[in-house]
Design a protein around this motif. Structure first.
Motif, PDB file in Angstrom:
ATOM      1  N   ASN A 187       0.823  -1.214   0.000  1.00 31.89           N
ATOM      2  CA  ASN A 187       0.000   0.000   0.000  1.00 31.89           C
ATOM      3  C   ASN A 187       0.855   1.261   0.000  1.00 31.89           C
ATOM      4  O   ASN A 187       0.520   2.264  -0.635  1.00 31.89           O
ATOM      5  CB  ASN A 187      -0.930   0.007   1.210  1.00 31.89           C
ATOM      6  CG  ASN A 187      -2.034  -1.026   1.085  1.00 31.89           C
ATOM      7  OD1 ASN A 187      -2.037  -1.832   0.165  1.00 31.89           O
ATOM      8  ND2 ASN A 187      -2.972  -1.010   2.012  1.00 31.89           N
ATOM      9  N   LYS A 188       1.981   1.225   0.714  1.00 31.82           N
ATOM     10  CA  LYS A 188       2.889   2.382   0.738  1.00 31.82           C
ATOM     11  C   LYS A 188       3.504   2.599  -0.643  1.00 31.82           C
ATOM     12  O   LYS A 188       3.669   3.735  -1.086  1.00 31.82           O
ATOM     13  CB  LYS A 188       3.987   2.162   1.781  1.00 31.82           C
ATOM     14  CG  LYS A 188       3.488   2.200   3.214  1.00 31.82           C
ATOM     15  CD  LYS A 188       4.623   1.931   4.193  1.00 31.82           C
ATOM     16  CE  LYS A 188       4.099   1.943   5.626  1.00 31.82           C
ATOM     17  NZ  LYS A 188       5.179   1.626   6.608  1.00 31.82           N
ATOM     18  N   ILE A 189       3.849   1.488  -1.310  1.00 35.03           N
ATOM     19  CA  ILE A 189       4.376   1.581  -2.679  1.00 35.03           C
ATOM     20  C   ILE A 189       3.313   2.187  -3.595  1.00 35.03           C
ATOM     21  O   ILE A 189       3.586   3.100  -4.388  1.00 35.03           O
ATOM     22  CB  ILE A 189       4.782   0.186  -3.204  1.00 35.03           C
ATOM     23  CG1 ILE A 189       5.925  -0.411  -2.381  1.00 35.03           C
ATOM     24  CG2 ILE A 189       5.123   0.243  -4.693  1.00 35.03           C
ATOM     25  CD1 ILE A 189       7.262   0.214  -2.619  1.00 35.03           C
ATOM     26  N   ARG A 190       2.085   1.671  -3.482  1.00 33.96           N
ATOM     27  CA  ARG A 190       0.983   2.086  -4.357  1.00 33.96           C
ATOM     28  C   ARG A 190       0.564   3.534  -4.110  1.00 33.96           C
ATOM     29  O   ARG A 190       0.362   4.304  -5.062  1.00 33.96           O
ATOM     30  CB  ARG A 190      -0.214   1.163  -4.134  1.00 33.96           C
ATOM     31  CG  ARG A 190      -1.465   1.536  -4.927  1.00 33.96           C
ATOM     32  CD  ARG A 190      -2.599   0.575  -4.612  1.00 33.96           C
ATOM     33  NE  ARG A 190      -2.241  -0.784  -4.983  1.00 33.96           N
ATOM     34  CZ  ARG A 190      -2.939  -1.859  -4.637  1.00 33.96           C
ATOM     35  NH1 ARG A 190      -4.026  -1.735  -3.889  1.00 33.96           N
ATOM     36  NH2 ARG A 190      -2.562  -3.056  -5.030  1.00 33.96           N
ATOM     37  N   ASN A 191       0.438   3.908  -2.843  1.00 39.39           N
ATOM     38  CA  ASN A 191      -0.142   5.209  -2.499  1.00 39.39           C
ATOM     39  C   ASN A 191       0.868   6.340  -2.372  1.00 39.39           C
ATOM     40  O   ASN A 191       0.501   7.511  -2.497  1.00 39.39           O
ATOM     41  CB  ASN A 191      -0.927   5.098  -1.181  1.00 39.39           C
ATOM     42  CG  ASN A 191      -2.049   4.080  -1.267  1.00 39.39           C
ATOM     43  OD1 ASN A 191      -2.617   3.862  -2.333  1.00 39.39           O
ATOM     44  ND2 ASN A 191      -2.366   3.437  -0.151  1.00 39.39           N
ATOM     45  N   LYS A 192       2.154   5.984  -2.131  1.00 38.33           N
ATOM     46  CA  LYS A 192       3.155   7.037  -1.920  1.00 38.33           C
ATOM     47  C   LYS A 192       4.280   7.029  -2.951  1.00 38.33           C
ATOM     48  O   LYS A 192       4.515   8.010  -3.650  1.00 38.33           O
ATOM     49  CB  LYS A 192       3.753   6.901  -0.516  1.00 38.33           C
ATOM     50  CG  LYS A 192       2.795   7.258   0.612  1.00 38.33           C
ATOM     51  CD  LYS A 192       3.508   7.229   1.964  1.00 38.33           C
ATOM     52  CE  LYS A 192       2.598   7.709   3.081  1.00 38.33           C
ATOM     53  NZ  LYS A 192       3.299   7.702   4.396  1.00 38.33           N
ATOM     54  N   LEU A 193       5.006   5.884  -3.041  1.00 32.26           N
ATOM     55  CA  LEU A 193       6.210   5.869  -3.866  1.00 32.26           C
ATOM     56  C   LEU A 193       5.917   5.957  -5.360  1.00 32.26           C
ATOM     57  O   LEU A 193       6.539   6.766  -6.070  1.00 32.26           O
ATOM     58  CB  LEU A 193       7.025   4.612  -3.561  1.00 32.26           C
ATOM     59  CG  LEU A 193       8.375   4.500  -4.300  1.00 32.26           C
ATOM     60  CD1 LEU A 193       9.231   5.730  -4.061  1.00 32.26           C
ATOM     61  CD2 LEU A 193       9.110   3.235  -3.864  1.00 32.26           C
ATOM     62  N   LEU A 194       4.992   5.143  -5.863  1.00 31.77           N
ATOM     63  CA  LEU A 194       4.703   5.178  -7.303  1.00 31.77           C
ATOM     64  C   LEU A 194       4.194   6.544  -7.768  1.00 31.77           C
ATOM     65  O   LEU A 194       4.664   7.062  -8.794  1.00 31.77           O
ATOM     66  CB  LEU A 194       3.711   4.077  -7.672  1.00 31.77           C
ATOM     67  CG  LEU A 194       4.325   2.768  -8.166  1.00 31.77           C
ATOM     68  CD1 LEU A 194       3.257   1.718  -8.380  1.00 31.77           C
ATOM     69  CD2 LEU A 194       5.111   2.977  -9.458  1.00 31.77           C
ATOM     70  N   PRO A 195       3.252   7.169  -7.053  1.00 31.16           N
ATOM     71  CA  PRO A 195       2.824   8.519  -7.460  1.00 31.16           C
ATOM     72  C   PRO A 195       3.971   9.531  -7.455  1.00 31.16           C
ATOM     73  O   PRO A 195       4.040  10.399  -8.327  1.00 31.16           O
ATOM     74  CB  PRO A 195       1.767   8.878  -6.406  1.00 31.16           C
ATOM     75  CG  PRO A 195       1.220   7.567  -5.966  1.00 31.16           C
ATOM     76  CD  PRO A 195       2.397   6.648  -5.960  1.00 31.16           C
ATOM     77  N   LEU A 196       4.903   9.399  -6.490  1.00 32.93           N
ATOM     78  CA  LEU A 196       6.054  10.300  -6.436  1.00 32.93           C
ATOM     79  C   LEU A 196       6.962  10.092  -7.641  1.00 32.93           C
ATOM     80  O   LEU A 196       7.389  11.058  -8.293  1.00 32.93           O
ATOM     81  CB  LEU A 196       6.844  10.055  -5.144  1.00 32.93           C
ATOM     82  CG  LEU A 196       8.159  10.839  -5.006  1.00 32.93           C
ATOM     83  CD1 LEU A 196       7.871  12.335  -4.875  1.00 32.93           C
ATOM     84  CD2 LEU A 196       8.959  10.344  -3.806  1.00 32.93           C
ATOM     85  N   LEU A 197       7.260   8.828  -7.972  1.00 29.84           N
ATOM     86  CA  LEU A 197       8.095   8.528  -9.134  1.00 29.84           C
ATOM     87  C   LEU A 197       7.436   8.992 -10.422  1.00 29.84           C
ATOM     88  O   LEU A 197       8.093   9.504 -11.338  1.00 29.84           O
ATOM     89  CB  LEU A 197       8.369   7.021  -9.200  1.00 29.84           C
ATOM     90  CG  LEU A 197       9.236   6.428  -8.082  1.00 29.84           C
ATOM     91  CD1 LEU A 197       9.276   4.909  -8.186  1.00 29.84           C
ATOM     92  CD2 LEU A 197      10.651   6.998  -8.144  1.00 29.84           C
TER      93      LEU A 197
ATOM     94  N   ASN B 198       9.376   9.964 -13.797  1.00 23.04           N
ATOM     95  CA  ASN B 198       8.993   9.379 -15.084  1.00 23.04           C
ATOM     96  C   ASN B 198       7.491   9.123 -15.092  1.00 23.04           C
ATOM     97  O   ASN B 198       7.018   8.240 -14.377  1.00 23.04           O
ATOM     98  CB  ASN B 198       9.751   8.070 -15.321  1.00 23.04           C
ATOM     99  CG  ASN B 198       9.515   7.490 -16.712  1.00 23.04           C
ATOM    100  OD1 ASN B 198       8.546   7.855 -17.376  1.00 23.04           O
ATOM    101  ND2 ASN B 198      10.388   6.605 -17.148  1.00 23.04           N
ATOM    102  N   PRO B 199       6.730   9.878 -15.895  1.00 22.43           N
ATOM    103  CA  PRO B 199       5.271   9.693 -15.914  1.00 22.43           C
ATOM    104  C   PRO B 199       4.844   8.308 -16.396  1.00 22.43           C
ATOM    105  O   PRO B 199       3.716   7.879 -16.160  1.00 22.43           O
ATOM    106  CB  PRO B 199       4.784  10.777 -16.886  1.00 22.43           C
ATOM    107  CG  PRO B 199       5.977  11.134 -17.700  1.00 22.43           C
ATOM    108  CD  PRO B 199       7.164  10.929 -16.815  1.00 22.43           C
TER     109      PRO B 199
END
Length: 338
Positions: free
Chosen positions: A198-208, A213-214
């Protein structure tokens, strides 16, 4: 277009063949609901039979509503359904609730598949799940095998698990459901940052996506596909060096120490992983550090040295052999590789 992309994925990876019996795992969430509607729409075109399976883990107070939703959906689509229920919190199992739930869900699906003689088990993993899994494994530390992440088709314990949505982004799934006016169940725990994914999905991926890289989700999915192709090639080479073990679930595997020490490092590590996987049944707890310890055992440590591994396994270095075994079977002499 949505169904066409799924049909292309099915044909590209040969996921479903004519006269297959497919068991669709349906939680009631958007991904699994989109999977079920898609397979239902394609079943006459591709000529296969379709069943529905749902397991209520008893982890949420409103999980009964998910169960009722899936039952109603199966009735609406006129599909046979098998529903299971358990309370994971009451099970005497070790590990996180997330891991126990995954294990029990897999066991349930395998039991149902065996009962109805299903040839395939369909899971609703999508392209975003693939990207999240790759990131999780990079952060935790992963080799080429781990970067495979979620394969479109995989054989597990004699059952073929397929993922027809694996090339579909989550946004396209949401658009498909909205267009068809389908309201799926939402697991609110997925919106909270309690679990690593969930942290990857909700925080890290949106930041990246925003700052680096969109198209990061597509890039990570492509990385998984490339890693899978490279790993398959290496696996093919390894299997030629060491043919599949004829005995299922052996308690011991023996390597010729000299031949093993002469292998390319990539082949050596893959051979060690294959041996561990053949006895243990999975690679979940085998880490890079374990492989380094075994390599040190092969090249530097004296004869009769032992490396203990997760899952009650060990590796013993003898004068001419390297022996993988369960700790209780060190005295056995079941030879495989020479």
């Amino acid at each position: 277009m949505f169904l066409q992309k799924i049909k292309q994925t099915i044909r590209k990876y040969n996921l479903i063949q004519e006269n297959d019996t497919v068991l669709a795992a349906v939680s009631g969430g958007p991904d699994s609901v989109a999977l079920l509607y898609s397979l239902h729409a394609l079943r006459k075109i591709l000529k296969f039979n379709l069943y529905v399976a749902h397991l209520d883990h008893g982890l949420r107070e409103d999980s009964i509503k998910d169960r009722e939703y899936v039952l109603d959906l199966a009735k609406k689509l006129k599909l046979p359904a098998v529903i299971g229920r358990l309370d994971i919190r009451e099970l005497p199992e070790e590990g996180s609730l997330e891991e126990i739930a995954r294990k029990k869900r897999q066991e349930f699906l395998f039991r149902v598949a065996k009962r109805i003689k299903a040839t395939k088990i369909a899971i609703g993993h999508n392209c975003d799940d693939q990207a999240e899994t790759v990131l999780m494994r990079i952060i935790r530390g992963s080799g080429l095998y781990g970067l495979n992440a979620i394969l479109p088709k995989r054989k597990i314990e004699g059952f073929v698990v397929i993922r027809p949505l694996i090339e579909i982004p989550r946004k396209e799934i949401e658009r498909y459901l909205k267009k068809k006016r389908i309201i799926a169940r939402i697991d609110k725990s997925n919106l909270e940052d309690l679990y690593f994914r969930n942290k990857i999905r909700n925080k890290l991926l949106p930041l990246l996506e925003k700052d680096f890289n969109p198209n990061i989700r597509g890039v990570l999915a492509n990385l998984a596909q490339t890693a899978a192709m490279d790993y398959d090639y290496l696996l093919e080479r390894a299997n030629k060096l060491f043919p599949p073990i004829p005995t299922p679930n052996p308690k011991q595997i023996k390597f010729d120490l000299y031949k093993l020490s002469r292998l390319h490092p990539a082949m050596l590590r893959l051979s060690l992983r294959l041996a561990y996987n053949r006895i243990k049944g999975d690679l979940r707890k085998l880490t890079f550090q374990h492989l380094k310890e075994i390599e040190d055992l092969i090249f530097n440590r004296p004869f009769n040295s032992i490396v203990d591994l997760p899952g009650n396994l060990c590796v013993v270095k003898k004068k001419k052999n390297l022996i993988f075994s369960t700790r209780k079977s060190r005295h056995l002499h079941i030879s495989y590789i020479s």
